[in-house]
Every structure is written in structure tokens, then in C-alpha cells.
Motif scaffolding. Sequence first.
Motif, mmCIF file in Angstrom:
data_model
loop_
_atom_site.group_PDB
_atom_site.id
_atom_site.type_symbol
_atom_site.label_atom_id
_atom_site.label_comp_id
_atom_site.label_asym_id
_atom_site.label_seq_id
_atom_site.Cartn_x
_atom_site.Cartn_y
_atom_site.Cartn_z
ATOM 1 N N ASP A 284 0.857 -1.185 0.000
ATOM 2 C CA ASP A 284 0.000 0.000 0.000
ATOM 3 C C ASP A 284 0.894 1.236 0.000
ATOM 4 O O ASP A 284 1.549 1.539 0.996
ATOM 5 C CB ASP A 284 -0.899 -0.004 1.241
ATOM 6 C CG ASP A 284 -1.959 1.089 1.206
ATOM 7 O OD1 ASP A 284 -1.652 2.197 0.706
ATOM 8 O OD2 ASP A 284 -3.077 0.844 1.687
ATOM 9 N N GLU A 285 0.937 1.931 -1.134
ATOM 10 C CA GLU A 285 1.828 3.089 -1.270
ATOM 11 C C GLU A 285 1.439 4.218 -0.327
ATOM 12 O O GLU A 285 2.305 4.946 0.171
ATOM 13 C CB GLU A 285 1.815 3.588 -2.713
ATOM 14 C CG GLU A 285 2.573 2.706 -3.691
ATOM 15 C CD GLU A 285 4.065 2.674 -3.413
ATOM 16 O OE1 GLU A 285 4.561 3.574 -2.705
ATOM 17 O OE2 GLU A 285 4.745 1.740 -3.883
ATOM 18 N N LYS A 286 0.149 4.385 -0.078
ATOM 19 C CA LYS A 286 -0.290 5.475 0.788
ATOM 20 C C LYS A 286 0.135 5.243 2.237
ATOM 21 O O LYS A 286 0.624 6.144 2.908
ATOM 22 C CB LYS A 286 -1.817 5.635 0.707
ATOM 23 C CG LYS A 286 -2.313 6.145 -0.641
ATOM 24 C CD LYS A 286 -3.817 6.337 -0.619
ATOM 25 C CE LYS A 286 -4.312 6.875 -1.959
ATOM 26 N NZ LYS A 286 -5.798 7.036 -1.962
ATOM 27 N N LYS A 287 -0.059 4.015 2.723
ATOM 28 C CA LYS A 287 0.251 3.715 4.118
ATOM 29 C C LYS A 287 1.680 3.228 4.315
ATOM 30 O O LYS A 287 2.130 3.058 5.436
ATOM 31 C CB LYS A 287 -0.731 2.676 4.653
ATOM 32 C CG LYS A 287 -2.179 3.159 4.662
ATOM 33 C CD LYS A 287 -3.106 2.091 5.220
ATOM 34 C CE LYS A 287 -4.549 2.579 5.239
ATOM 35 N NZ LYS A 287 -5.477 1.536 5.761
ATOM 36 N N LYS A 288 2.380 2.977 3.190
ATOM 37 C CA LYS A 288 3.772 2.524 3.237
ATOM 38 C C LYS A 288 3.919 1.225 4.030
ATOM 39 O O LYS A 288 4.838 1.054 4.832
ATOM 40 C CB LYS A 288 4.679 3.614 3.831
ATOM 41 C CG LYS A 288 4.656 4.920 3.062
ATOM 42 C CD LYS A 288 5.102 4.740 1.623
ATOM 43 C CE LYS A 288 5.054 6.041 0.838
ATOM 44 N NZ LYS A 288 5.386 5.844 -0.597
ATOM 45 N N LYS A 289 3.009 0.298 3.790
ATOM 46 C CA LYS A 289 3.094 -1.030 4.401
ATOM 47 C C LYS A 289 2.240 -1.995 3.580
ATOM 48 O O LYS A 289 1.482 -1.581 2.701
ATOM 49 C CB LYS A 289 2.605 -1.004 5.847
ATOM 50 C CG LYS A 289 1.135 -0.643 6.022
ATOM 51 C CD LYS A 289 0.758 -0.682 7.500
ATOM 52 C CE LYS A 289 -0.726 -0.398 7.691
ATOM 53 N NZ LYS A 289 -1.115 -0.452 9.119
ATOM 54 N N ILE B 91 -7.998 -7.815 -5.790
ATOM 55 C CA ILE B 91 -8.152 -8.286 -7.166
ATOM 56 C C ILE B 91 -6.948 -7.930 -8.022
ATOM 57 O O ILE B 91 -6.529 -8.702 -8.891
ATOM 58 C CB ILE B 91 -9.460 -7.712 -7.784
ATOM 59 C CG1 ILE B 91 -9.719 -8.290 -9.177
ATOM 60 C CG2 ILE B 91 -9.416 -6.199 -7.817
ATOM 61 C CD1 ILE B 91 -10.022 -9.760 -9.186
ATOM 62 N N GLY B 92 -6.331 -6.790 -7.759
ATOM 63 C CA GLY B 92 -5.159 -6.401 -8.534
ATOM 64 C C GLY B 92 -3.982 -7.337 -8.340
ATOM 65 O O GLY B 92 -3.133 -7.469 -9.232
ATOM 66 N N ASP B 93 -3.923 -7.990 -7.187
ATOM 67 C CA ASP B 93 -2.815 -8.916 -6.907
ATOM 68 C C ASP B 93 -2.951 -10.217 -7.680
ATOM 69 O O ASP B 93 -1.946 -10.890 -7.953
ATOM 70 C CB ASP B 93 -2.748 -9.232 -5.408
ATOM 71 C CG ASP B 93 -2.459 -8.006 -4.554
ATOM 72 O OD1 ASP B 93 -1.667 -7.154 -4.993
ATOM 73 O OD2 ASP B 93 -3.041 -7.894 -3.453
#
Length: 369
Positions: A114-119, A126-128
Motif C-alpha cells: 500500500d503506497e499510501k500507508k507505506k506497508k 483483485i489487482g494482486d
Amino acid sequence: MSDEQEQAWPAPRENPELVGHDEAEALLAGAVASGRLAHGWLITGPRGIGKATLAFRFARYLLAGGAADAQAPGLFGAAEPAASGLRLDPGHPVFRRVASGGHADLLTIERGWDEKKKKRRSEIVIGDVRDIGQFLHLTPAEGGWRTVVIDCAEDMNRNAANAVLKVLEEPPRRSVLLLVSHAPGRLLPTIRSRCRRLALKPLADAQVRALLARYRPDLDPADQALLIWLAQGSIGRALELAEEDGLELYRELGTQLSRLPDLDVPALHDFADRLARDREGNSFRTAADLLEGWMARLLRTASLGRPDPGIPPEEAQILSRLAGARGLDQWLALWEKVTRLIAGAEQADLDLKQVWIGAMLALAGQGRR
């Protein structure tokens, strides 16, 4: 490396050794040798016992030509698994490419970043998994099998699970999906029904002890014994507890629980602050895991009317005293409440300090007659 030096515990894709699961290896090798290899495998069992290590071990076996070799007749007209099971030498090119994540015929699915939360995200989205279908329909780059490892499968949200289900319903030829799961009950029933189940058992205490001696030779005998008991057959859990100050957290948690139904409020806040200061959340997860284990033992004590043998005497006294304060149904309801609260802590990005205090307050309230 001397016997007194610690060795690093290898990640599953890098680990050449597997302890305690010879039967599972033989079953997988036999399935390959039969020529009727299932397209989907659900590898289950407690966390930290070697499920992902087995999945990558099997993937390497397939990618290195184990399946192709198995089609050649053996002495009596059928291929026989090698005595070494699924093991591949760490110097083998396939082993090195799998370890580095660079094998063209292997796709690994896990919780994304998660780029926003940096974790890492709390679930597989679904993207994974979107590329699994296209990946498996491609011709194997090295003429063998296309293989997908999903670790951990229960982390998939509904959309991701449905996408994987579609692949399992119509699997491409020469493709294998290996689903690693600590909690298969959380998976869609239709996913479970389309996979062959391979349930791994916890390791024996002697096996955990030998591995701890290898990877944590610095532990004194008392700490080693306590880790083995807390780990309940999971070398992964034993090493995590040792790494994350789990023994210290267990002892501090025991001090708090020994006062129930009363609470040392300043000490509780200090402990909760300590958990919340760890930005990675490792301390909270370790403490929460220890608390959930303690509550499971409390439920069992309430059910049997006595603590199980082997529980440290100090904890056994606390469990005996509290188990009779309420009925089993009330303790079960509290266990469900606390586990839901802990599970939602990261998913909803809750204040970890308040989550911990809330759990302990709930326990204190239930402990009063």
C-alpha cells in the motif's frame, strides 16, 4: 560458521530444507509420478510449520523437470519418487531463480504494498491476482509447468477469491496452483472443493528444539523450553517470538492477567504505549497472538474443568481461578469479541493502544462474578 553463531532463518522460497513432512513430500512426488497431478492443492496447517516452504519446494521440483522425469518408466513400468523426495540442490539454476523471484514459470501471490500507508495491505486484492489467468495460459517458458503459489490464501478478499475460483474451475493444461492456508475455513467452499487438500501437522517438540538449537543457540535452556511450549509445534512461531521479545511480552502479559479481575491501570497504559510505539505493528501482533493463545487455553480450562498438563504452574493457577468465574458460553462470547477486535485493528487502522486497553477491560469485566 561456529556452533555458537546464529544462522538466519531463510524465507520459504530460499529454504532448501524441510523438517517433519516426509509423508507430504512423498504424496506430492507420488501424485506427479502417477501422471494425474491435481491442478489445485490446498496446503493447510498451523502457521510456521513449513507449508510455504513445502509449496516452493514442490514448485522447484516441477520447474526443474520433476514432472517430466516422472513420465519415464521405472523399474516395474512406473516412475518412482526419488529417495530425496522433492529436494533440489541449492546450487541448481532453478533453485537460484526461484529464490531470487526470477523464474519465468513461477508466479507468487501475496498481500501487495500500500503506497499510501507505506506497508503491506491487510488483504490480497483483485489487482494482486488479476494476472493469474493470463500467466497460466501462456506456454511454459522452459517447456515444463506454469506454477502459482498463493501465500496466504485466506488473505484474499471476495473479489480476489472469485477470480482465483474461475481459474480453478477451468485450469489450463500443465498448470498448478498451490494455495497455502493457515485458516482454510475462511476460504470459499467452492475453492476448497476444487483443490486437493494436504494437511500438515505441527512439528514434534524434538524437531522444534533441534531447529532452535541451530538458529538460536544463544537461548538458555529455560527460555528454549518456554518457546517450545508456546510455539506448539511451529518453528516459525518460536523464532518470531524469540525475535520479537515474545518471552518478555508473555511474562509481562502474565503479570497483567494475574491481577484479573483487577487491573494495574498505569502498567496497562505503559504496556499499551509500548505496543503502539512499534510502527511496524510487530509488537502488537506478537502480544495479540499471545493473548489469543491464552484465551484459547482459558476456554479449554472452562470446558474440561482443569488446565491441560504442561501449562506453566503460574498460568495454570490463573486459568483455574478465572475459568470458574463465568460459564463456558460467556467465555466463548468474550473470546469472539476480543478476537474480532484484534482482527479489525489493522484492517480498520484502529488505535492499537485503545484496542489493547479495550481487550483487557473486557477481560476484567468478565472475570468478576
